[in-house]
Design a protein around this motif. Sequence first.
Motif, PDB file in Angstrom:
ATOM      1  N   GLY A 243       0.901  -3.442  -3.913  1.00  0.00           N
ATOM      2  CA  GLY A 243      -0.225  -2.645  -3.420  1.00  0.00           C
ATOM      3  C   GLY A 243      -0.285  -2.439  -1.925  1.00  0.00           C
ATOM      4  N   GLU A 244       0.780  -2.854  -1.194  1.00  0.00           N
ATOM      5  CA  GLU A 244       0.743  -2.764   0.266  1.00  0.00           C
ATOM      6  C   GLU A 244       1.314  -1.456   0.804  1.00  0.00           C
ATOM      7  OE1 GLU A 244       1.741  -7.504   0.176  1.00  0.00           O
ATOM      8  OE2 GLU A 244       3.187  -5.894  -0.099  1.00  0.00           O
ATOM      9  N   LEU A 245       2.092  -0.746  -0.042  1.00  0.00           N
ATOM     10  CA  LEU A 245       2.679   0.530   0.358  1.00  0.00           C
ATOM     11  C   LEU A 245       2.261   1.620  -0.615  1.00  0.00           C
ATOM     12  CD1 LEU A 245       6.405  -0.461   1.151  1.00  0.00           C
ATOM     13  CD2 LEU A 245       4.483  -0.347   2.746  1.00  0.00           C
ATOM     14  N   THR A 246       2.151   2.840  -0.100  1.00  0.00           N
ATOM     15  CA  THR A 246       1.914   3.997  -0.964  1.00  0.00           C
ATOM     16  C   THR A 246       3.244   4.400  -1.602  1.00  0.00           C
ATOM     17  OG1 THR A 246       2.440   5.722   0.647  1.00  0.00           O
ATOM     18  CG2 THR A 246       0.210   4.781   0.736  1.00  0.00           C
TER      19      THR A 246
ATOM     20  N   THR B  96       4.931   6.901  -1.048  1.00  0.00           N
ATOM     21  CA  THR B  96       5.816   7.469  -0.016  1.00  0.00           C
ATOM     22  C   THR B  96       6.096   6.436   1.080  1.00  0.00           C
ATOM     23  OG1 THR B  96       3.879   8.454   1.053  1.00  0.00           O
ATOM     24  CG2 THR B  96       5.172   9.862  -0.410  1.00  0.00           C
ATOM     25  N   LEU B  97       5.854   5.155   0.755  1.00  0.00           N
ATOM     26  CA  LEU B  97       6.211   4.018   1.609  1.00  0.00           C
ATOM     27  C   LEU B  97       5.406   3.930   2.904  1.00  0.00           C
ATOM     28  CD1 LEU B  97      10.102   3.992   1.106  1.00  0.00           C
ATOM     29  CD2 LEU B  97       8.301   2.996  -0.322  1.00  0.00           C
ATOM     30  N   LYS B  98       4.220   4.529   2.908  1.00  0.00           N
ATOM     31  CA  LYS B  98       3.310   4.325   4.032  1.00  0.00           C
ATOM     32  C   LYS B  98       2.557   3.014   3.819  1.00  0.00           C
ATOM     33  CE  LYS B  98       2.465   9.270   4.690  1.00  0.00           C
ATOM     34  NZ  LYS B  98       1.469  10.354   4.539  1.00  0.00           N
ATOM     35  N   VAL B  99       2.310   2.317   4.910  1.00  0.00           N
ATOM     36  CA  VAL B  99       1.585   1.053   4.835  1.00  0.00           C
ATOM     37  C   VAL B  99       0.100   1.307   4.603  1.00  0.00           C
ATOM     38  CG1 VAL B  99       0.875  -0.984   6.143  1.00  0.00           C
ATOM     39  CG2 VAL B  99       3.236  -0.169   6.290  1.00  0.00           C
ATOM     40  N   LYS B 100      -0.476   0.590   3.649  1.00  0.00           N
ATOM     41  CA  LYS B 100      -1.927   0.620   3.440  1.00  0.00           C
ATOM     42  C   LYS B 100      -2.531  -0.439   4.359  1.00  0.00           C
ATOM     43  CE  LYS B 100      -1.821   2.105  -1.408  1.00  0.00           C
ATOM     44  NZ  LYS B 100      -2.261   1.783  -2.791  1.00  0.00           N
ATOM     45  N   ARG B 101      -2.952  -0.015   5.537  1.00  0.00           N
ATOM     46  CA  ARG B 101      -3.397  -0.971   6.556  1.00  0.00           C
ATOM     47  C   ARG B 101      -4.556  -1.834   6.088  1.00  0.00           C
ATOM     48  NH1 ARG B 101      -1.058  -0.142  11.379  1.00  0.00           N
ATOM     49  NH2 ARG B 101       0.026   1.844  11.571  1.00  0.00           N
ATOM     50  N   ASN B 102      -5.500  -1.205   5.415  1.00  0.00           N
ATOM     51  CA  ASN B 102      -6.668  -1.975   4.994  1.00  0.00           C
ATOM     52  C   ASN B 102      -6.268  -3.089   4.034  1.00  0.00           C
ATOM     53  OD1 ASN B 102      -6.070   0.133   3.121  1.00  0.00           O
ATOM     54  ND2 ASN B 102      -8.028  -0.228   2.105  1.00  0.00           N
ATOM     55  N   VAL B 103      -5.292  -2.801   3.150  1.00  0.00           N
ATOM     56  CA  VAL B 103      -4.818  -3.812   2.200  1.00  0.00           C
ATOM     57  C   VAL B 103      -4.106  -4.939   2.941  1.00  0.00           C
ATOM     58  CG1 VAL B 103      -3.229  -4.255   0.286  1.00  0.00           C
ATOM     59  CG2 VAL B 103      -4.630  -2.183   0.288  1.00  0.00           C
ATOM     60  N   VAL B 104      -3.218  -4.561   3.861  1.00  0.00           N
ATOM     61  CA  VAL B 104      -2.475  -5.566   4.623  1.00  0.00           C
ATOM     62  C   VAL B 104      -3.425  -6.412   5.471  1.00  0.00           C
ATOM     63  CG1 VAL B 104      -0.756  -5.902   6.460  1.00  0.00           C
ATOM     64  CG2 VAL B 104      -0.332  -4.236   4.644  1.00  0.00           C
ATOM     65  N   ASN B 105      -4.363  -5.766   6.155  1.00  0.00           N
ATOM     66  CA  ASN B 105      -5.301  -6.508   6.995  1.00  0.00           C
ATOM     67  C   ASN B 105      -6.140  -7.499   6.191  1.00  0.00           C
ATOM     68  OD1 ASN B 105      -4.576  -5.354   9.460  1.00  0.00           O
ATOM     69  ND2 ASN B 105      -5.980  -3.626   9.210  1.00  0.00           N
ATOM     70  N   GLU B 106      -6.533  -7.090   4.996  1.00  0.00           N
ATOM     71  CA  GLU B 106      -7.361  -7.954   4.159  1.00  0.00           C
ATOM     72  C   GLU B 106      -6.534  -9.054   3.498  1.00  0.00           C
ATOM     73  OE1 GLU B 106     -10.012  -7.428   0.092  1.00  0.00           O
ATOM     74  OE2 GLU B 106      -9.958  -5.776   1.536  1.00  0.00           O
ATOM     75  N   LYS B 107      -5.367  -8.670   2.982  1.00  0.00           N
ATOM     76  CA  LYS B 107      -4.525  -9.606   2.229  1.00  0.00           C
ATOM     77  C   LYS B 107      -3.984 -10.724   3.115  1.00  0.00           C
ATOM     78  CE  LYS B 107      -0.962  -9.317  -1.342  1.00  0.00           C
ATOM     79  NZ  LYS B 107      -0.102  -8.376  -2.102  1.00  0.00           N
TER      80      LYS B 107
END
Length: 594
Positions: free
Chosen positions: A568-571, A573-584
Amino acid sequence: MEAGTAPRQTTGSKTIADLLPKAAELYGDRVAQKHKVGDEWREVSFRRMWEIAREIALGLVDLGIAPGDRVCLLGNTRVEWTWVDFAITVTGAVVVPIYPTNSPEECEWVIGNSDAVAIVCEDAGQLAKVFQVRDRLPALRHVITMTDGAAITLDELRERGRGRDAELVRRYEAVKPEDPYTFIYTSGTTGPPKGCVLTHGNYRAIVDSVGERELFRGDDDLVYLYLPLAHAFALLVQLGAFDTGAPIAYFGGDTKRIIPELSETQPTYLPSVPRIFEKIYTLVAGNVDADTLRRATEVGGRYHDLRVAGAEIPAELQEAYAKFDEALFKNVRAAFGGRVREAVTGAAPIAREILEFFWAAGVPVLEGYGMTETATAATTSRPEAHKFGTVGKALGGVELKVAEDGELLVKGPNIFAGYYKNADASFGAVVDGWLHTGDLATIDEDGYLSIVGRKKDIIITAGGKNLTPANFENDMKQARWVSQCVMHGDRRPYPVALITLDEEEIVPWARSQTHPPIEDTSIAALTQNEKVRELIQAEVDKANAKYAQVEQVKKFAILDHDLSQETGELTPTLKVKRNVVNEKYAEIFDSLYG
C-alpha cells in the motif's frame, strides 16, 4: 535510429467509438498487434482485430449491455484487453479499467462506485478478487473471463455475438463527442480513488493534438507497450498508434523480460515510466568512470544537437563522437532494440542528467506533462524543440497559465468532465474552463513548462522554510544503491529521509566485499551494516551539496524492505503514497528527531 518517414494518415474518427471500425477499413490487413505466445511473436491485423472486437461487442449486447452502462476491465496489458476495450466502446457503454495489482477491496470500490453492470477479468486470479466481494455489489450482473476461470469466456461471448444482427453500426454511430468514453480512477496518493469522467471528445481531441507531433508514422513504426492499459498514459499511446496505422507489440507479461523483448521487437517508439531509464543509466554509471561518462554525455549531446538542427558537424566532434559511440553509445541503443527514434517518460519526475545521457547516446528520452484529468497529456517535448529539466510546451489546442499562488492551470478540449459522484472543489476543480492541477509550476519566456512540485507535498519546516521533497528524492534515486527515498519534515526542525536499498545492486556489491567480508547479505542485515550506511551517507552528502543548509537532509533511516504496491505504499504507477509512508513509519521518523 531513423524509421517511419511516411506522411501522416489518420482514421478521422469523430469519437473513439468509430475509431477501430474506421482503422480496419483504412488499414485492412496491415499489422495492428504483435503478442507473444510461448517464444513466438504472433500478429493480428487491423481487420482481424475489428472482427474479434465486433463479435465481443455483439456478445455484450446479447447480455443486455446498453449505451451508457459501465463495464469494468480488470487485467494486465495484453491483446485481449484491447479487444474488450474497443468492444465495450462500440456498444456505447463506458469502459472502467481497474489495475491488475488492486486488492479485492480496491476492486470493490471501483466496481461499486462506478455502478458497473459487468466486469471482464483477465484470468482466474483476477476473478477470485471479484468473487470475494461480489455479494456487496448488487448492480454487477455479469462476470466474464479473458482466459480461464468459472465465468463466461471470451470465446462464449464471441459465439453469442456471431448470432446477432448488425445493430452495432447504429450504436457506435450514435455516440456523441460529449458522451462518456471511460471512467479512469486516479491511483490516489491520498484517500480513495476518484473516477475521472473522460468523454469521447476529450480523447479524440488529445489524440489529434498528439497526432500533430507525428510520434507514429505508419506501419514501419512499432510501439512496445508494457505500461498498464488501465492507466491513461498507455491508453493514449494505444489510441494514437491505431489512429495512424502504427502497430503495437504487447509485452509478454513478465517485466523482467522487457529488455530482451525490446531486442526481439526492435520498436521505434517506447513509452515508459522513469524506472527503466533509471536502471539502465545506473548500470552504465556503475561501469564507466564519472569523468568518462561526463565527457561522453557532453560530446554526444553536442553531436545530436547539431544533427537534429540540420547543422554541420565539425570533423573533430565527429571523430570524438565516433569513439564514444563505438565504446558506449551503440550498446545503449542496442539495449533498446537499435531502432528507437523516440522514447517518452511520464507519470513521475526523472533526473535531468539521465535525459542528457540518453540524448547523447542517440536514444531521445523526452518528457511531457499531463494527468488523468487532462485526458493524459497537456504538454510535449520534441527532439527538435526541447529543454531538459522542463516538460515541454503546450500541445496544440491546450492553454497553460500559472496562478498567483504558483499553481498550474490548464484549459482545452481535453479537460475532463468531472469526478463521478464526487464534486471535488479543490484539486481537480474546473473554474471558467481552467483545471486547477494541484501542481506548482513555472513557464519560461519560450513557453517551456517546469513542474516544481505538488502543492500538497510541500514541506514547511518548523522554521517556516518551504521545501519541495521531490528534488532531493530524485537526486537520491539516481544513486546506484537506492530504490526509493521519501523526505519527511513537515512542521519539524529539519528534513530527514527514509531510504530503501536496490536489492539488485546492493547485494552483489556486498558479496564482493573482502576487507572485511560481509557474511549476511540479506537486505534486513545490510540495512544495519556500517559499510552500507557509509555508502548511503556518501550519496546523501552528494545530494545535499546541491542545496542550502536549511534544505539539507540531516539524518536518514534505511528501511529493511522496499516500498511496494502490495503493502500500500506505492500507487500502480509507482508513485509514493506519502500519507501512508508518513503514518506507517511514524516511529522511525520520530526516532530521527530523538
